[in-house]
Design a protein around this motif. Structure first.
Motif, PDB file in Angstrom:
ATOM      1  N   PHE A  48       0.796  -1.320  -0.031  1.00 23.72           N
ATOM      2  CA  PHE A  48      -0.211  -0.162   0.008  1.00 23.72           C
ATOM      3  C   PHE A  48       0.662   1.299  -0.037  1.00 23.72           C
ATOM      4  N   GLY A  49       0.489   2.199  -0.758  1.00 24.75           N
ATOM      5  CA  GLY A  49       1.436   3.550  -0.665  1.00 24.75           C
ATOM      6  C   GLY A  49       0.357   4.549   0.073  1.00 24.75           C
ATOM      7  N   THR A  50       1.125   5.453   0.818  1.00 27.84           N
ATOM      8  CA  THR A  50       0.316   6.549   1.543  1.00 27.84           C
ATOM      9  C   THR A  50       0.647   7.802   1.021  1.00 27.84           C
ATOM     10  N   GLY A  51      -0.391   8.864   1.101  1.00 23.84           N
ATOM     11  CA  GLY A  51      -0.302  10.213   0.769  1.00 23.84           C
ATOM     12  C   GLY A  51      -0.167  10.957   2.242  1.00 23.84           C
ATOM     13  N   ALA A  52      -1.106  10.710   2.859  1.00 24.17           N
ATOM     14  CA  ALA A  52      -1.060  11.496   4.414  1.00 24.17           C
ATOM     15  C   ALA A  52      -0.370  10.245   5.451  1.00 24.17           C
ATOM     16  N   PRO A  53       0.059  10.700   6.457  1.00 24.64           N
ATOM     17  CA  PRO A  53       0.480   9.850   7.470  1.00 24.64           C
ATOM     18  C   PRO A  53      -0.803   8.910   7.868  1.00 24.64           C
ATOM     19  N   GLU A  54      -0.609   7.708   8.272  1.00 30.58           N
ATOM     20  CA  GLU A  54      -1.508   6.745   8.704  1.00 30.58           C
ATOM     21  C   GLU A  54      -1.308   6.239   9.794  1.00 30.58           C
ATOM     22  N   ILE A  55      -2.356   6.001  10.670  1.00 31.50           N
ATOM     23  CA  ILE A  55      -2.392   4.878  11.812  1.00 31.50           C
ATOM     24  C   ILE A  55      -3.298   3.688  11.564  1.00 31.50           C
ATOM     25  N   MET A  56      -2.762   2.344  11.336  1.00 27.85           N
ATOM     26  CA  MET A  56      -3.552   1.203  11.218  1.00 27.85           C
ATOM     27  C   MET A  56      -3.795   0.625  12.594  1.00 27.85           C
ATOM     28  N   GLU A  57      -5.132   0.775  12.974  1.00 30.30           N
ATOM     29  CA  GLU A  57      -5.602   0.089  13.986  1.00 30.30           C
ATOM     30  C   GLU A  57      -6.216  -1.389  13.751  1.00 30.30           C
ATOM     31  N   CYS A  58      -5.727  -2.596  14.309  1.00 38.28           N
ATOM     32  CA  CYS A  58      -6.147  -3.740  14.168  1.00 38.28           C
ATOM     33  C   CYS A  58      -7.367  -4.027  15.174  1.00 38.28           C
ATOM     34  N   VAL A  59      -8.736  -4.262  14.421  1.00 36.93           N
ATOM     35  CA  VAL A  59      -9.577  -4.733  15.267  1.00 36.93           C
ATOM     36  C   VAL A  59     -10.237  -6.057  14.949  1.00 36.93           C
ATOM     37  N   LEU A  67       7.473  -1.710   6.914  1.00 37.46           N
ATOM     38  CA  LEU A  67       7.509  -0.115   6.353  1.00 37.46           C
ATOM     39  C   LEU A  67       8.556  -0.208   5.165  1.00 37.46           C
ATOM     40  N   LYS A  68       8.237   0.701   4.463  1.00 37.84           N
ATOM     41  CA  LYS A  68       9.448   1.207   3.294  1.00 37.84           C
ATOM     42  C   LYS A  68      10.850   1.380   3.676  1.00 37.84           C
ATOM     43  N   GLY A  69      11.859   0.750   3.259  1.00 29.35           N
ATOM     44  CA  GLY A  69      12.899   1.063   3.638  1.00 29.35           C
ATOM     45  C   GLY A  69      13.329   0.055   4.894  1.00 29.35           C
ATOM     46  N   VAL A  78      -5.201  -7.953  17.435  1.00 29.63           N
ATOM     47  CA  VAL A  78      -6.232  -7.019  17.984  1.00 29.63           C
ATOM     48  C   VAL A  78      -5.923  -5.975  19.012  1.00 29.63           C
ATOM     49  N   GLY A  79      -6.347  -4.923  18.903  1.00 27.79           N
ATOM     50  CA  GLY A  79      -5.907  -3.758  19.981  1.00 27.79           C
ATOM     51  C   GLY A  79      -4.655  -3.097  19.535  1.00 27.79           C
ATOM     52  N   GLU A  80      -3.899  -3.650  18.792  1.00 28.61           N
ATOM     53  CA  GLU A  80      -2.651  -3.017  18.474  1.00 28.61           C
ATOM     54  C   GLU A  80      -2.753  -2.153  17.047  1.00 28.61           C
ATOM     55  N   LYS A  81      -1.717  -1.210  17.058  1.00 24.01           N
ATOM     56  CA  LYS A  81      -1.674  -0.128  16.103  1.00 24.01           C
ATOM     57  C   LYS A  81      -0.183  -0.021  15.462  1.00 24.01           C
ATOM     58  N   PHE A  82      -0.243   0.401  14.261  1.00 24.40           N
ATOM     59  CA  PHE A  82       1.209   0.908  13.736  1.00 24.40           C
ATOM     60  C   PHE A  82       1.258   1.948  12.830  1.00 24.40           C
ATOM     61  N   ASP A  83       2.036   2.971  12.847  1.00 25.73           N
ATOM     62  CA  ASP A  83       2.287   4.128  12.264  1.00 25.73           C
ATOM     63  C   ASP A  83       2.794   3.694  10.870  1.00 25.73           C
ATOM     64  N   VAL A  84       2.331   4.843   9.958  1.00 28.48           N
ATOM     65  CA  VAL A  84       2.913   4.560   8.731  1.00 28.48           C
ATOM     66  C   VAL A  84       2.924   6.081   8.014  1.00 28.48           C
ATOM     67  N   PRO A  85       4.254   6.541   7.881  1.00 25.91           N
ATOM     68  CA  PRO A  85       4.609   7.789   7.264  1.00 25.91           C
ATOM     69  C   PRO A  85       3.841   8.199   6.061  1.00 25.91           C
ATOM     70  N   ASN A  87       3.402   9.920   2.319  1.00 26.19           N
ATOM     71  CA  ASN A  87       4.290   9.752   1.229  1.00 26.19           C
ATOM     72  C   ASN A  87       5.246   8.512   1.174  1.00 26.19           C
ATOM     73  N   SER A  88       4.898   7.393   1.933  1.00 30.81           N
ATOM     74  CA  SER A  88       5.582   6.356   1.880  1.00 30.81           C
ATOM     75  C   SER A  88       4.963   4.976   1.295  1.00 30.81           C
ATOM     76  N   SER A  89       5.187   3.779   1.822  1.00 27.75           N
ATOM     77  CA  SER A  89       4.447   2.559   1.586  1.00 27.75           C
ATOM     78  C   SER A  89       4.788   1.638   2.758  1.00 27.75           C
ATOM     79  N   PHE A  90       3.916   0.589   2.665  1.00 31.43           N
ATOM     80  CA  PHE A  90       4.120  -0.568   3.640  1.00 31.43           C
ATOM     81  C   PHE A  90       3.657  -1.859   3.031  1.00 31.43           C
ATOM     82  N   ASP A  91       4.258  -2.860   3.312  1.00 33.01           N
ATOM     83  CA  ASP A  91       3.888  -4.284   2.752  1.00 33.01           C
ATOM     84  C   ASP A  91       3.153  -4.664   3.912  1.00 33.01           C
TER      85      ASP A  91
END
Length: 106
Positions: A48-59, A67-69, A78-85, A87-91
């Protein structure tokens, strides 16, 4: 704490469908204009590519993300989150049960 219910939002009923149906989401708009999306990723490995920063919350379910790089795969459940910068991407890898999420962005 896992978000189980979202009150007082407007939901876009037309689904966002990506990767031949492996990811499906709906956009939410809060009364203050804040936007998020809720969705599910079926078992797959996707990028997935990102424009704005994202927080992905697992429900629901679990996933592994990278993360890219980075070479490190990190598992979240469940209950955990991760941040994605921005203008980046993540697998993301999902095995077994689908990964249900809330994407906080913007």
């Amino acid at each position: 704490m896992t978000t189980e219910k979202i009150d007082g939002v407007s939901v876009t009923t037309r689904a966002n469908v990506y990767f031949d149906g492996k990811c499906v989401s709906h956009n939410l708009t809060y009364p203050d204009g804040t936007q998020k999306s809720v969705g599910v990723v079926l078992p797959a490995e996707l990028n997935f590519g990102t424009g704005a920063p994202e927080i992905m919350e697992c429900v629901g379910g679990a996933c592994e993300y990278k993360l890219k790089g980075s070479d490190a795969w990190i598992k979240v459940g469940v209950g955990e989150k991760f941040d994605v910068p921005g203008n980046s991407s993540f697998d993301i890898r999902v095995h077994g049960e689908p990964f249900s999420y809330i994407c906080h962005y913007g």
